[in-house]
Design a protein around this motif. Structure first.
Motif, PDB file in Angstrom:
ATOM      1  N   GLY A 136       9.413  -6.184  -5.281  1.00 42.87           N
ATOM      2  CA  GLY A 136       8.157  -6.106  -4.133  1.00 42.87           C
ATOM      3  C   GLY A 136       8.626  -6.098  -3.048  1.00 42.87           C
ATOM      4  O   GLY A 136       9.573  -5.130  -3.009  1.00 42.87           O
ATOM      5  N   LYS A 140       0.589  -1.109  -0.189  1.00 40.51           N
ATOM      6  CA  LYS A 140      -0.234  -0.013  -0.073  1.00 40.51           C
ATOM      7  C   LYS A 140       0.833   1.656  -0.199  1.00 40.51           C
ATOM      8  O   LYS A 140       2.124   0.693   0.875  1.00 40.51           O
ATOM      9  CB  LYS A 140      -0.485  -0.194   1.282  1.00 40.51           C
ATOM     10  CG  LYS A 140      -1.809  -0.922   1.111  1.00 40.51           C
ATOM     11  CD  LYS A 140      -3.041  -1.075   1.043  1.00 40.51           C
ATOM     12  CE  LYS A 140      -4.359  -1.731   1.237  1.00 40.51           C
ATOM     13  NZ  LYS A 140      -5.340  -2.456   0.323  1.00 40.51           N
ATOM     14  N   ASP A 164       0.368  -4.589   3.032  1.00 44.14           N
ATOM     15  CA  ASP A 164      -0.021  -4.509   3.350  1.00 44.14           C
ATOM     16  C   ASP A 164      -1.408  -5.676   4.836  1.00 44.14           C
ATOM     17  O   ASP A 164      -1.682  -4.375   4.841  1.00 44.14           O
ATOM     18  CB  ASP A 164      -1.408  -5.933   2.683  1.00 44.14           C
ATOM     19  CG  ASP A 164      -1.702  -5.749   0.802  1.00 44.14           C
ATOM     20  OD1 ASP A 164      -0.967  -4.574   0.808  1.00 44.14           O
ATOM     21  OD2 ASP A 164      -1.723  -6.259   0.385  1.00 44.14           O
ATOM     22  N   PRO A 172      -3.718   1.174  -3.263  1.00 42.65           N
ATOM     23  CA  PRO A 172      -2.956  -0.395  -3.487  1.00 42.65           C
ATOM     24  C   PRO A 172      -1.691  -0.190  -4.306  1.00 42.65           C
ATOM     25  O   PRO A 172      -1.685   0.960  -5.394  1.00 42.65           O
ATOM     26  CB  PRO A 172      -3.684  -1.274  -4.737  1.00 42.65           C
ATOM     27  CG  PRO A 172      -5.600  -1.038  -4.412  1.00 42.65           C
ATOM     28  CD  PRO A 172      -4.737   0.718  -4.301  1.00 42.65           C
ATOM     29  N   VAL A 173      -0.298  -0.537  -4.574  1.00 48.55           N
ATOM     30  CA  VAL A 173       0.813  -0.644  -5.459  1.00 48.55           C
ATOM     31  C   VAL A 173       1.222  -1.908  -5.709  1.00 48.55           C
ATOM     32  O   VAL A 173       1.215  -2.710  -5.032  1.00 48.55           O
ATOM     33  CB  VAL A 173       1.996  -0.456  -4.627  1.00 48.55           C
ATOM     34  CG1 VAL A 173       3.252  -0.016  -4.692  1.00 48.55           C
ATOM     35  CG2 VAL A 173       1.698   0.968  -3.629  1.00 48.55           C
ATOM     36  N   GLU A 174       0.540  -2.231  -7.122  1.00 46.13           N
ATOM     37  CA  GLU A 174       1.003  -3.720  -7.435  1.00 46.13           C
ATOM     38  C   GLU A 174       2.722  -4.059  -7.474  1.00 46.13           C
ATOM     39  O   GLU A 174       3.255  -4.476  -7.424  1.00 46.13           O
ATOM     40  CB  GLU A 174       0.887  -2.970  -9.571  1.00 46.13           C
ATOM     41  CG  GLU A 174      -0.466  -2.656  -9.637  1.00 46.13           C
ATOM     42  CD  GLU A 174      -0.846  -3.530 -11.165  1.00 46.13           C
ATOM     43  OE1 GLU A 174      -0.389  -3.858 -11.608  1.00 46.13           O
ATOM     44  OE2 GLU A 174      -2.318  -2.955 -11.099  1.00 46.13           O
ATOM     45  N   THR A 175       3.911  -2.562  -7.614  1.00 43.90           N
ATOM     46  CA  THR A 175       5.089  -2.437  -8.237  1.00 43.90           C
ATOM     47  C   THR A 175       6.209  -1.974  -7.447  1.00 43.90           C
ATOM     48  O   THR A 175       5.617  -1.044  -7.449  1.00 43.90           O
ATOM     49  CB  THR A 175       5.509  -3.376  -9.178  1.00 43.90           C
ATOM     50  OG1 THR A 175       5.201  -4.242  -9.922  1.00 43.90           O
ATOM     51  CG2 THR A 175       6.988  -3.177  -9.721  1.00 43.90           C
TER      52      THR A 175
END
Length: 112
Positions: A108, A2, A67, A95-98
């Protein structure tokens, strides 16, 4: 992961940094910002002349966390920034994907 963003009063920055440090947050980004919410600015007097300050100085703090840690970090930010007065600010998470650490190429959670 996040991205947690907080807009707070500038004089609360040290308290926010200390609260995040106590939680083990290793990095953050701080940006000077200005804006207004419900208070719509305020009036000041300078050399006898009254003028309206529409954009109030604020500080924008951004931090990326796992998270599982997001709620705890948000709660700490809110506690540290709280004064009980109008204009205390806002905190939100998206949200954060990458995430990629540029120096090493790690991705990550390892990049945090």
């Amino acid at each position: 992961m996040k991205l947690i963003t907080a807009i707070v009063k500038p004089f609360r920055l040290d308290e926010v940094k200390n609260a995040l440090r106590e939680l083990g947050v290793n990095g953050l980004t701080v940006t000077e910002a200005s804006g207004y919410g419900r208070q719509r600015g305020h009036t000041e007097v300078y050399r006898g002349a009254e003028y309206r300050v529409d954009l109030v100085p604020k500080v924008r703090i951004e931090v990326v966390v796992e998270d599982a840690d997001a709620d705890q970090v948000i709660d700490a930010l809110v506690r540290a920034a709280h004064t009980g007065r109008i204009g205390d600010g806002k905190v939100w998470a998206v949200p954060v994907e990458t995430v990629v650490r540029v120096r090493t190429g790690q991705r990550g959670p390892d990049a945090l």
